[in-house]
Write a protein that holds these residues in place. Sequence first.
Motif, PDB file in Angstrom:
ATOM      1  N   ASP A  69       0.810  -1.218   0.000  1.00 14.65           N
ATOM      2  CA  ASP A  69       0.000   0.000   0.000  1.00 14.65           C
ATOM      3  C   ASP A  69       0.844   1.269   0.000  1.00 14.65           C
ATOM      4  OD1 ASP A  69      -2.357  -1.486   0.058  1.00 14.65           O
ATOM      5  OD2 ASP A  69      -2.332  -1.600   2.258  1.00 14.65           O
ATOM      6  N   ASP A  70       2.151   1.135   0.161  1.00 13.98           N
ATOM      7  CA  ASP A  70       3.027   2.304   0.155  1.00 13.98           C
ATOM      8  C   ASP A  70       3.431   2.665  -1.269  1.00 13.98           C
ATOM      9  OD1 ASP A  70       2.884   2.222   2.887  1.00 13.98           O
ATOM     10  OD2 ASP A  70       4.961   1.575   3.210  1.00 13.98           O
ATOM     11  N   GLY A  71       3.738   3.927  -1.466  1.00 13.70           N
ATOM     12  CA  GLY A  71       4.236   4.376  -2.755  1.00 13.70           C
ATOM     13  C   GLY A  71       5.736   4.251  -2.846  1.00 13.70           C
ATOM     14  N   ILE A  72       6.250   4.408  -4.058  1.00 11.49           N
ATOM     15  CA  ILE A  72       7.689   4.321  -4.308  1.00 11.49           C
ATOM     16  C   ILE A  72       8.095   5.426  -5.283  1.00 11.49           C
ATOM     17  CG2 ILE A  72       9.607   2.904  -5.136  1.00 11.49           C
ATOM     18  CD1 ILE A  72       7.923   0.434  -4.638  1.00 11.49           C
ATOM     19  N   LEU A  73       9.204   6.077  -4.977  1.00 11.50           N
ATOM     20  CA  LEU A  73       9.884   6.958  -5.919  1.00 11.50           C
ATOM     21  C   LEU A  73      11.310   6.443  -6.047  1.00 11.50           C
ATOM     22  CD1 LEU A  73      10.552   9.498  -7.573  1.00 11.50           C
ATOM     23  CD2 LEU A  73      10.834  10.736  -5.415  1.00 11.50           C
ATOM     24  N   GLY A  74      11.647   5.970  -7.236  1.00  8.46           N
ATOM     25  CA  GLY A  74      12.992   5.453  -7.469  1.00  8.46           C
ATOM     26  C   GLY A  74      13.643   6.169  -8.632  1.00  8.46           C
ATOM     27  N   HIS A  84       1.565   9.552   0.422  1.00 10.16           N
ATOM     28  CA  HIS A  84       1.488   9.777   1.873  1.00 10.16           C
ATOM     29  C   HIS A  84       2.629   9.044   2.568  1.00 10.16           C
ATOM     30  CE1 HIS A  84       0.284   9.861   6.003  1.00 10.16           C
ATOM     31  NE2 HIS A  84      -0.034   8.580   6.020  1.00 10.16           N
ATOM     32  N   ARG A  85       2.754   7.761   2.296  1.00  7.65           N
ATOM     33  CA  ARG A  85       3.912   6.978   2.747  1.00  7.65           C
ATOM     34  C   ARG A  85       4.643   6.534   1.489  1.00  7.65           C
ATOM     35  NH1 ARG A  85       4.674   3.968   7.466  1.00  7.65           N
ATOM     36  NH2 ARG A  85       5.188   2.223   6.100  1.00  7.65           N
ATOM     37  N   GLN A  86       5.800   7.104   1.286  1.00 14.71           N
ATOM     38  CA  GLN A  86       6.523   6.874   0.034  1.00 14.71           C
ATOM     39  C   GLN A  86       7.968   6.464   0.316  1.00 14.71           C
ATOM     40  OE1 GLN A  86       7.635  10.286  -2.568  1.00 14.71           O
ATOM     41  NE2 GLN A  86       6.443   9.236  -4.150  1.00 14.71           N
ATOM     42  N   TRP A  87       8.363   5.330  -0.229  1.00 16.35           N
ATOM     43  CA  TRP A  87       9.753   4.893  -0.166  1.00 16.35           C
ATOM     44  C   TRP A  87      10.523   5.573  -1.284  1.00 16.35           C
ATOM     45  CZ3 TRP A  87      11.527   1.832   3.772  1.00 16.35           C
ATOM     46  CH2 TRP A  87      10.546   1.234   4.579  1.00 16.35           C
ATOM     47  N   ILE A  88      11.614   6.225  -0.931  1.00 12.62           N
ATOM     48  CA  ILE A  88      12.416   6.980  -1.888  1.00 12.62           C
ATOM     49  C   ILE A  88      13.762   6.275  -2.024  1.00 12.62           C
ATOM     50  CG2 ILE A  88      13.404   9.216  -2.462  1.00 12.62           C
ATOM     51  CD1 ILE A  88      11.277  10.523  -0.733  1.00 12.62           C
ATOM     52  N   ILE A  89      14.076   5.867  -3.249  1.00  7.27           N
ATOM     53  CA  ILE A  89      15.175   4.936  -3.484  1.00  7.27           C
ATOM     54  C   ILE A  89      16.167   5.486  -4.507  1.00  7.27           C
ATOM     55  CG2 ILE A  89      15.779   2.585  -4.195  1.00  7.27           C
ATOM     56  CD1 ILE A  89      13.899   2.768  -1.723  1.00  7.27           C
ATOM     57  N   ASP A  90      17.428   5.476  -4.142  1.00  5.80           N
ATOM     58  CA  ASP A  90      18.506   5.655  -5.124  1.00  5.80           C
ATOM     59  C   ASP A  90      19.320   4.369  -5.084  1.00  5.80           C
ATOM     60  OD1 ASP A  90      20.564   6.372  -6.776  1.00  5.80           O
ATOM     61  OD2 ASP A  90      20.892   8.348  -5.869  1.00  5.80           O
ATOM     62  N   LYS A 216      17.931  15.575  -6.786  1.00  5.56           N
ATOM     63  CA  LYS A 216      16.553  15.105  -6.722  1.00  5.56           C
ATOM     64  C   LYS A 216      16.286  14.523  -5.330  1.00  5.56           C
ATOM     65  CE  LYS A 216      16.208  15.730 -11.248  1.00  5.56           C
ATOM     66  NZ  LYS A 216      17.623  16.027 -11.584  1.00  5.56           N
ATOM     67  N   GLU A 217      15.015  14.257  -5.063  1.00  2.26           N
ATOM     68  CA  GLU A 217      14.661  13.726  -3.749  1.00  2.26           C
ATOM     69  C   GLU A 217      15.424  12.447  -3.416  1.00  2.26           C
ATOM     70  OE1 GLU A 217      11.046  16.182  -4.996  1.00  2.26           O
ATOM     71  OE2 GLU A 217      12.567  14.929  -5.956  1.00  2.26           O
ATOM     72  N   TYR A 218      15.591  11.583  -4.403  1.00  2.00           N
ATOM     73  CA  TYR A 218      16.259  10.304  -4.127  1.00  2.00           C
ATOM     74  C   TYR A 218      17.752  10.475  -3.869  1.00  2.00           C
ATOM     75  CZ  TYR A 218      16.547  10.820  -9.250  1.00  2.00           C
ATOM     76  OH  TYR A 218      16.714  11.312 -10.526  1.00  2.00           O
ATOM     77  N   ASP A 219      18.320  11.639  -4.243  1.00  2.00           N
ATOM     78  CA  ASP A 219      19.733  11.885  -3.984  1.00  2.00           C
ATOM     79  C   ASP A 219      20.014  12.208  -2.519  1.00  2.00           C
ATOM     80  OD1 ASP A 219      20.735  11.692  -6.687  1.00  2.00           O
ATOM     81  OD2 ASP A 219      19.796  13.630  -7.088  1.00  2.00           O
ATOM     82  N   ILE A 220      18.982  12.625  -1.784  1.00  2.00           N
ATOM     83  CA  ILE A 220      19.229  13.154  -0.439  1.00  2.00           C
ATOM     84  C   ILE A 220      18.318  12.594   0.647  1.00  2.00           C
ATOM     85  CG2 ILE A 220      20.218  15.318  -1.251  1.00  2.00           C
ATOM     86  CD1 ILE A 220      17.479  16.636  -0.841  1.00  2.00           C
ATOM     87  N   ALA A 221      17.169  12.013   0.287  1.00  2.00           N
ATOM     88  CA  ALA A 221      16.157  11.680   1.300  1.00  2.00           C
ATOM     89  C   ALA A 221      16.699  10.798   2.415  1.00  2.00           C
ATOM     90  CB  ALA A 221      14.949  11.015   0.640  1.00  2.00           C
ATOM     91  N   ALA A 222      17.457   9.773   2.076  1.00  2.00           N
ATOM     92  CA  ALA A 222      17.947   8.852   3.109  1.00  2.00           C
ATOM     93  C   ALA A 222      18.917   9.523   4.060  1.00  2.00           C
ATOM     94  CB  ALA A 222      18.606   7.638   2.462  1.00  2.00           C
ATOM     95  N   ALA A 223      19.626  10.546   3.590  1.00  2.00           N
ATOM     96  CA  ALA A 223      20.593  11.240   4.436  1.00  2.00           C
ATOM     97  C   ALA A 223      19.917  12.146   5.460  1.00  2.00           C
ATOM     98  CB  ALA A 223      21.555  12.050   3.578  1.00  2.00           C
ATOM     99  N   VAL A 224      18.695  12.591   5.172  1.00  2.00           N
ATOM    100  CA  VAL A 224      18.045  13.582   6.032  1.00  2.00           C
ATOM    101  C   VAL A 224      17.875  13.087   7.464  1.00  2.00           C
ATOM    102  CG1 VAL A 224      15.949  14.933   6.394  1.00  2.00           C
ATOM    103  CG2 VAL A 224      16.926  14.757   4.099  1.00  2.00           C
TER     104      VAL A 224
END
Length: 269
Positions: A69-74, A84-90, A216-224
């Motif tokens: 049910d979660d979204g993904i941005l890769g 709303h709940r989105q996994w952001i992947i690089d 882009k979001e995937y370049d930085i999201a995990a670091a935040v």
Amino acid sequence: MTDSPAATDFTSDLELALRLADDADAQSLPRFDASDLKVSTKADRTHVTDADLATERAIRALLAAERPDDGILGEEFGTEGDTHRQWIIDPIDGTANFMRGVPLWGTMISLAVDGVPQVGVVSMPALGRRWWASTGGGAWTATDAAPRRLETSAVSSLDDAAVSFQSITQWADAGHLPALLRVADRVWRDRAYGDVYSYMLLAEGRLEMVAEFDVKEYDIAAAVPIVREAGGTFTSFDGVETISDRSVLASNGLLHGAFIELTHTIPTS
């Protein structure tokens, strides 16, 4: 430290993110420095390897099974599902390094809720290193030893600060080269460590600032969450708390205002 409600809320998500990183490492590391690595050029003229594609596919497959049910941005296969709940992947941040056999590359995995990264995992298997955090749960790293909690540095003077600026061309293209030269002239040490590794050095207390553009979001999201849970501050170049501005200024927190002022004040003489 007693877990806060926020930390408890994201415990299962962090556990999943760490398993996603395991699957990612299993795809990427065997292809690192491979003589038969397949490389192609995307429409934006950046490179993509067979390892980038395989790594993102592996992450998406596990997410489909465990968080349907979660979204993904890769980076490689775009956006699908709810935001709303989105996994952001690089899948491989630092593809240029990966292609050239330089071990400074890594997989970035984040869960963002309403656009705010709450869970972050960065895995750099060629270095044998991993970093992770969830909101309220602290930031951590481990090699072969037990996990170690991360803290940004206590440096409070620009004279003693070390910074990573990513690349001269990046700052010049953004129209901020004069600001970079002011920073380099003011701080103790300036280097371009590059890509996700710079943010991990910041979270470990080895740098006081990282700034870059055209991200882009995937370049930085995990670091935040990793930087913030270590005690640092993570904003856009203009000081706004967002991951969609296409710019970053991250710091140890103590010097954030000083870096914002230094990079935005135009000399009068």
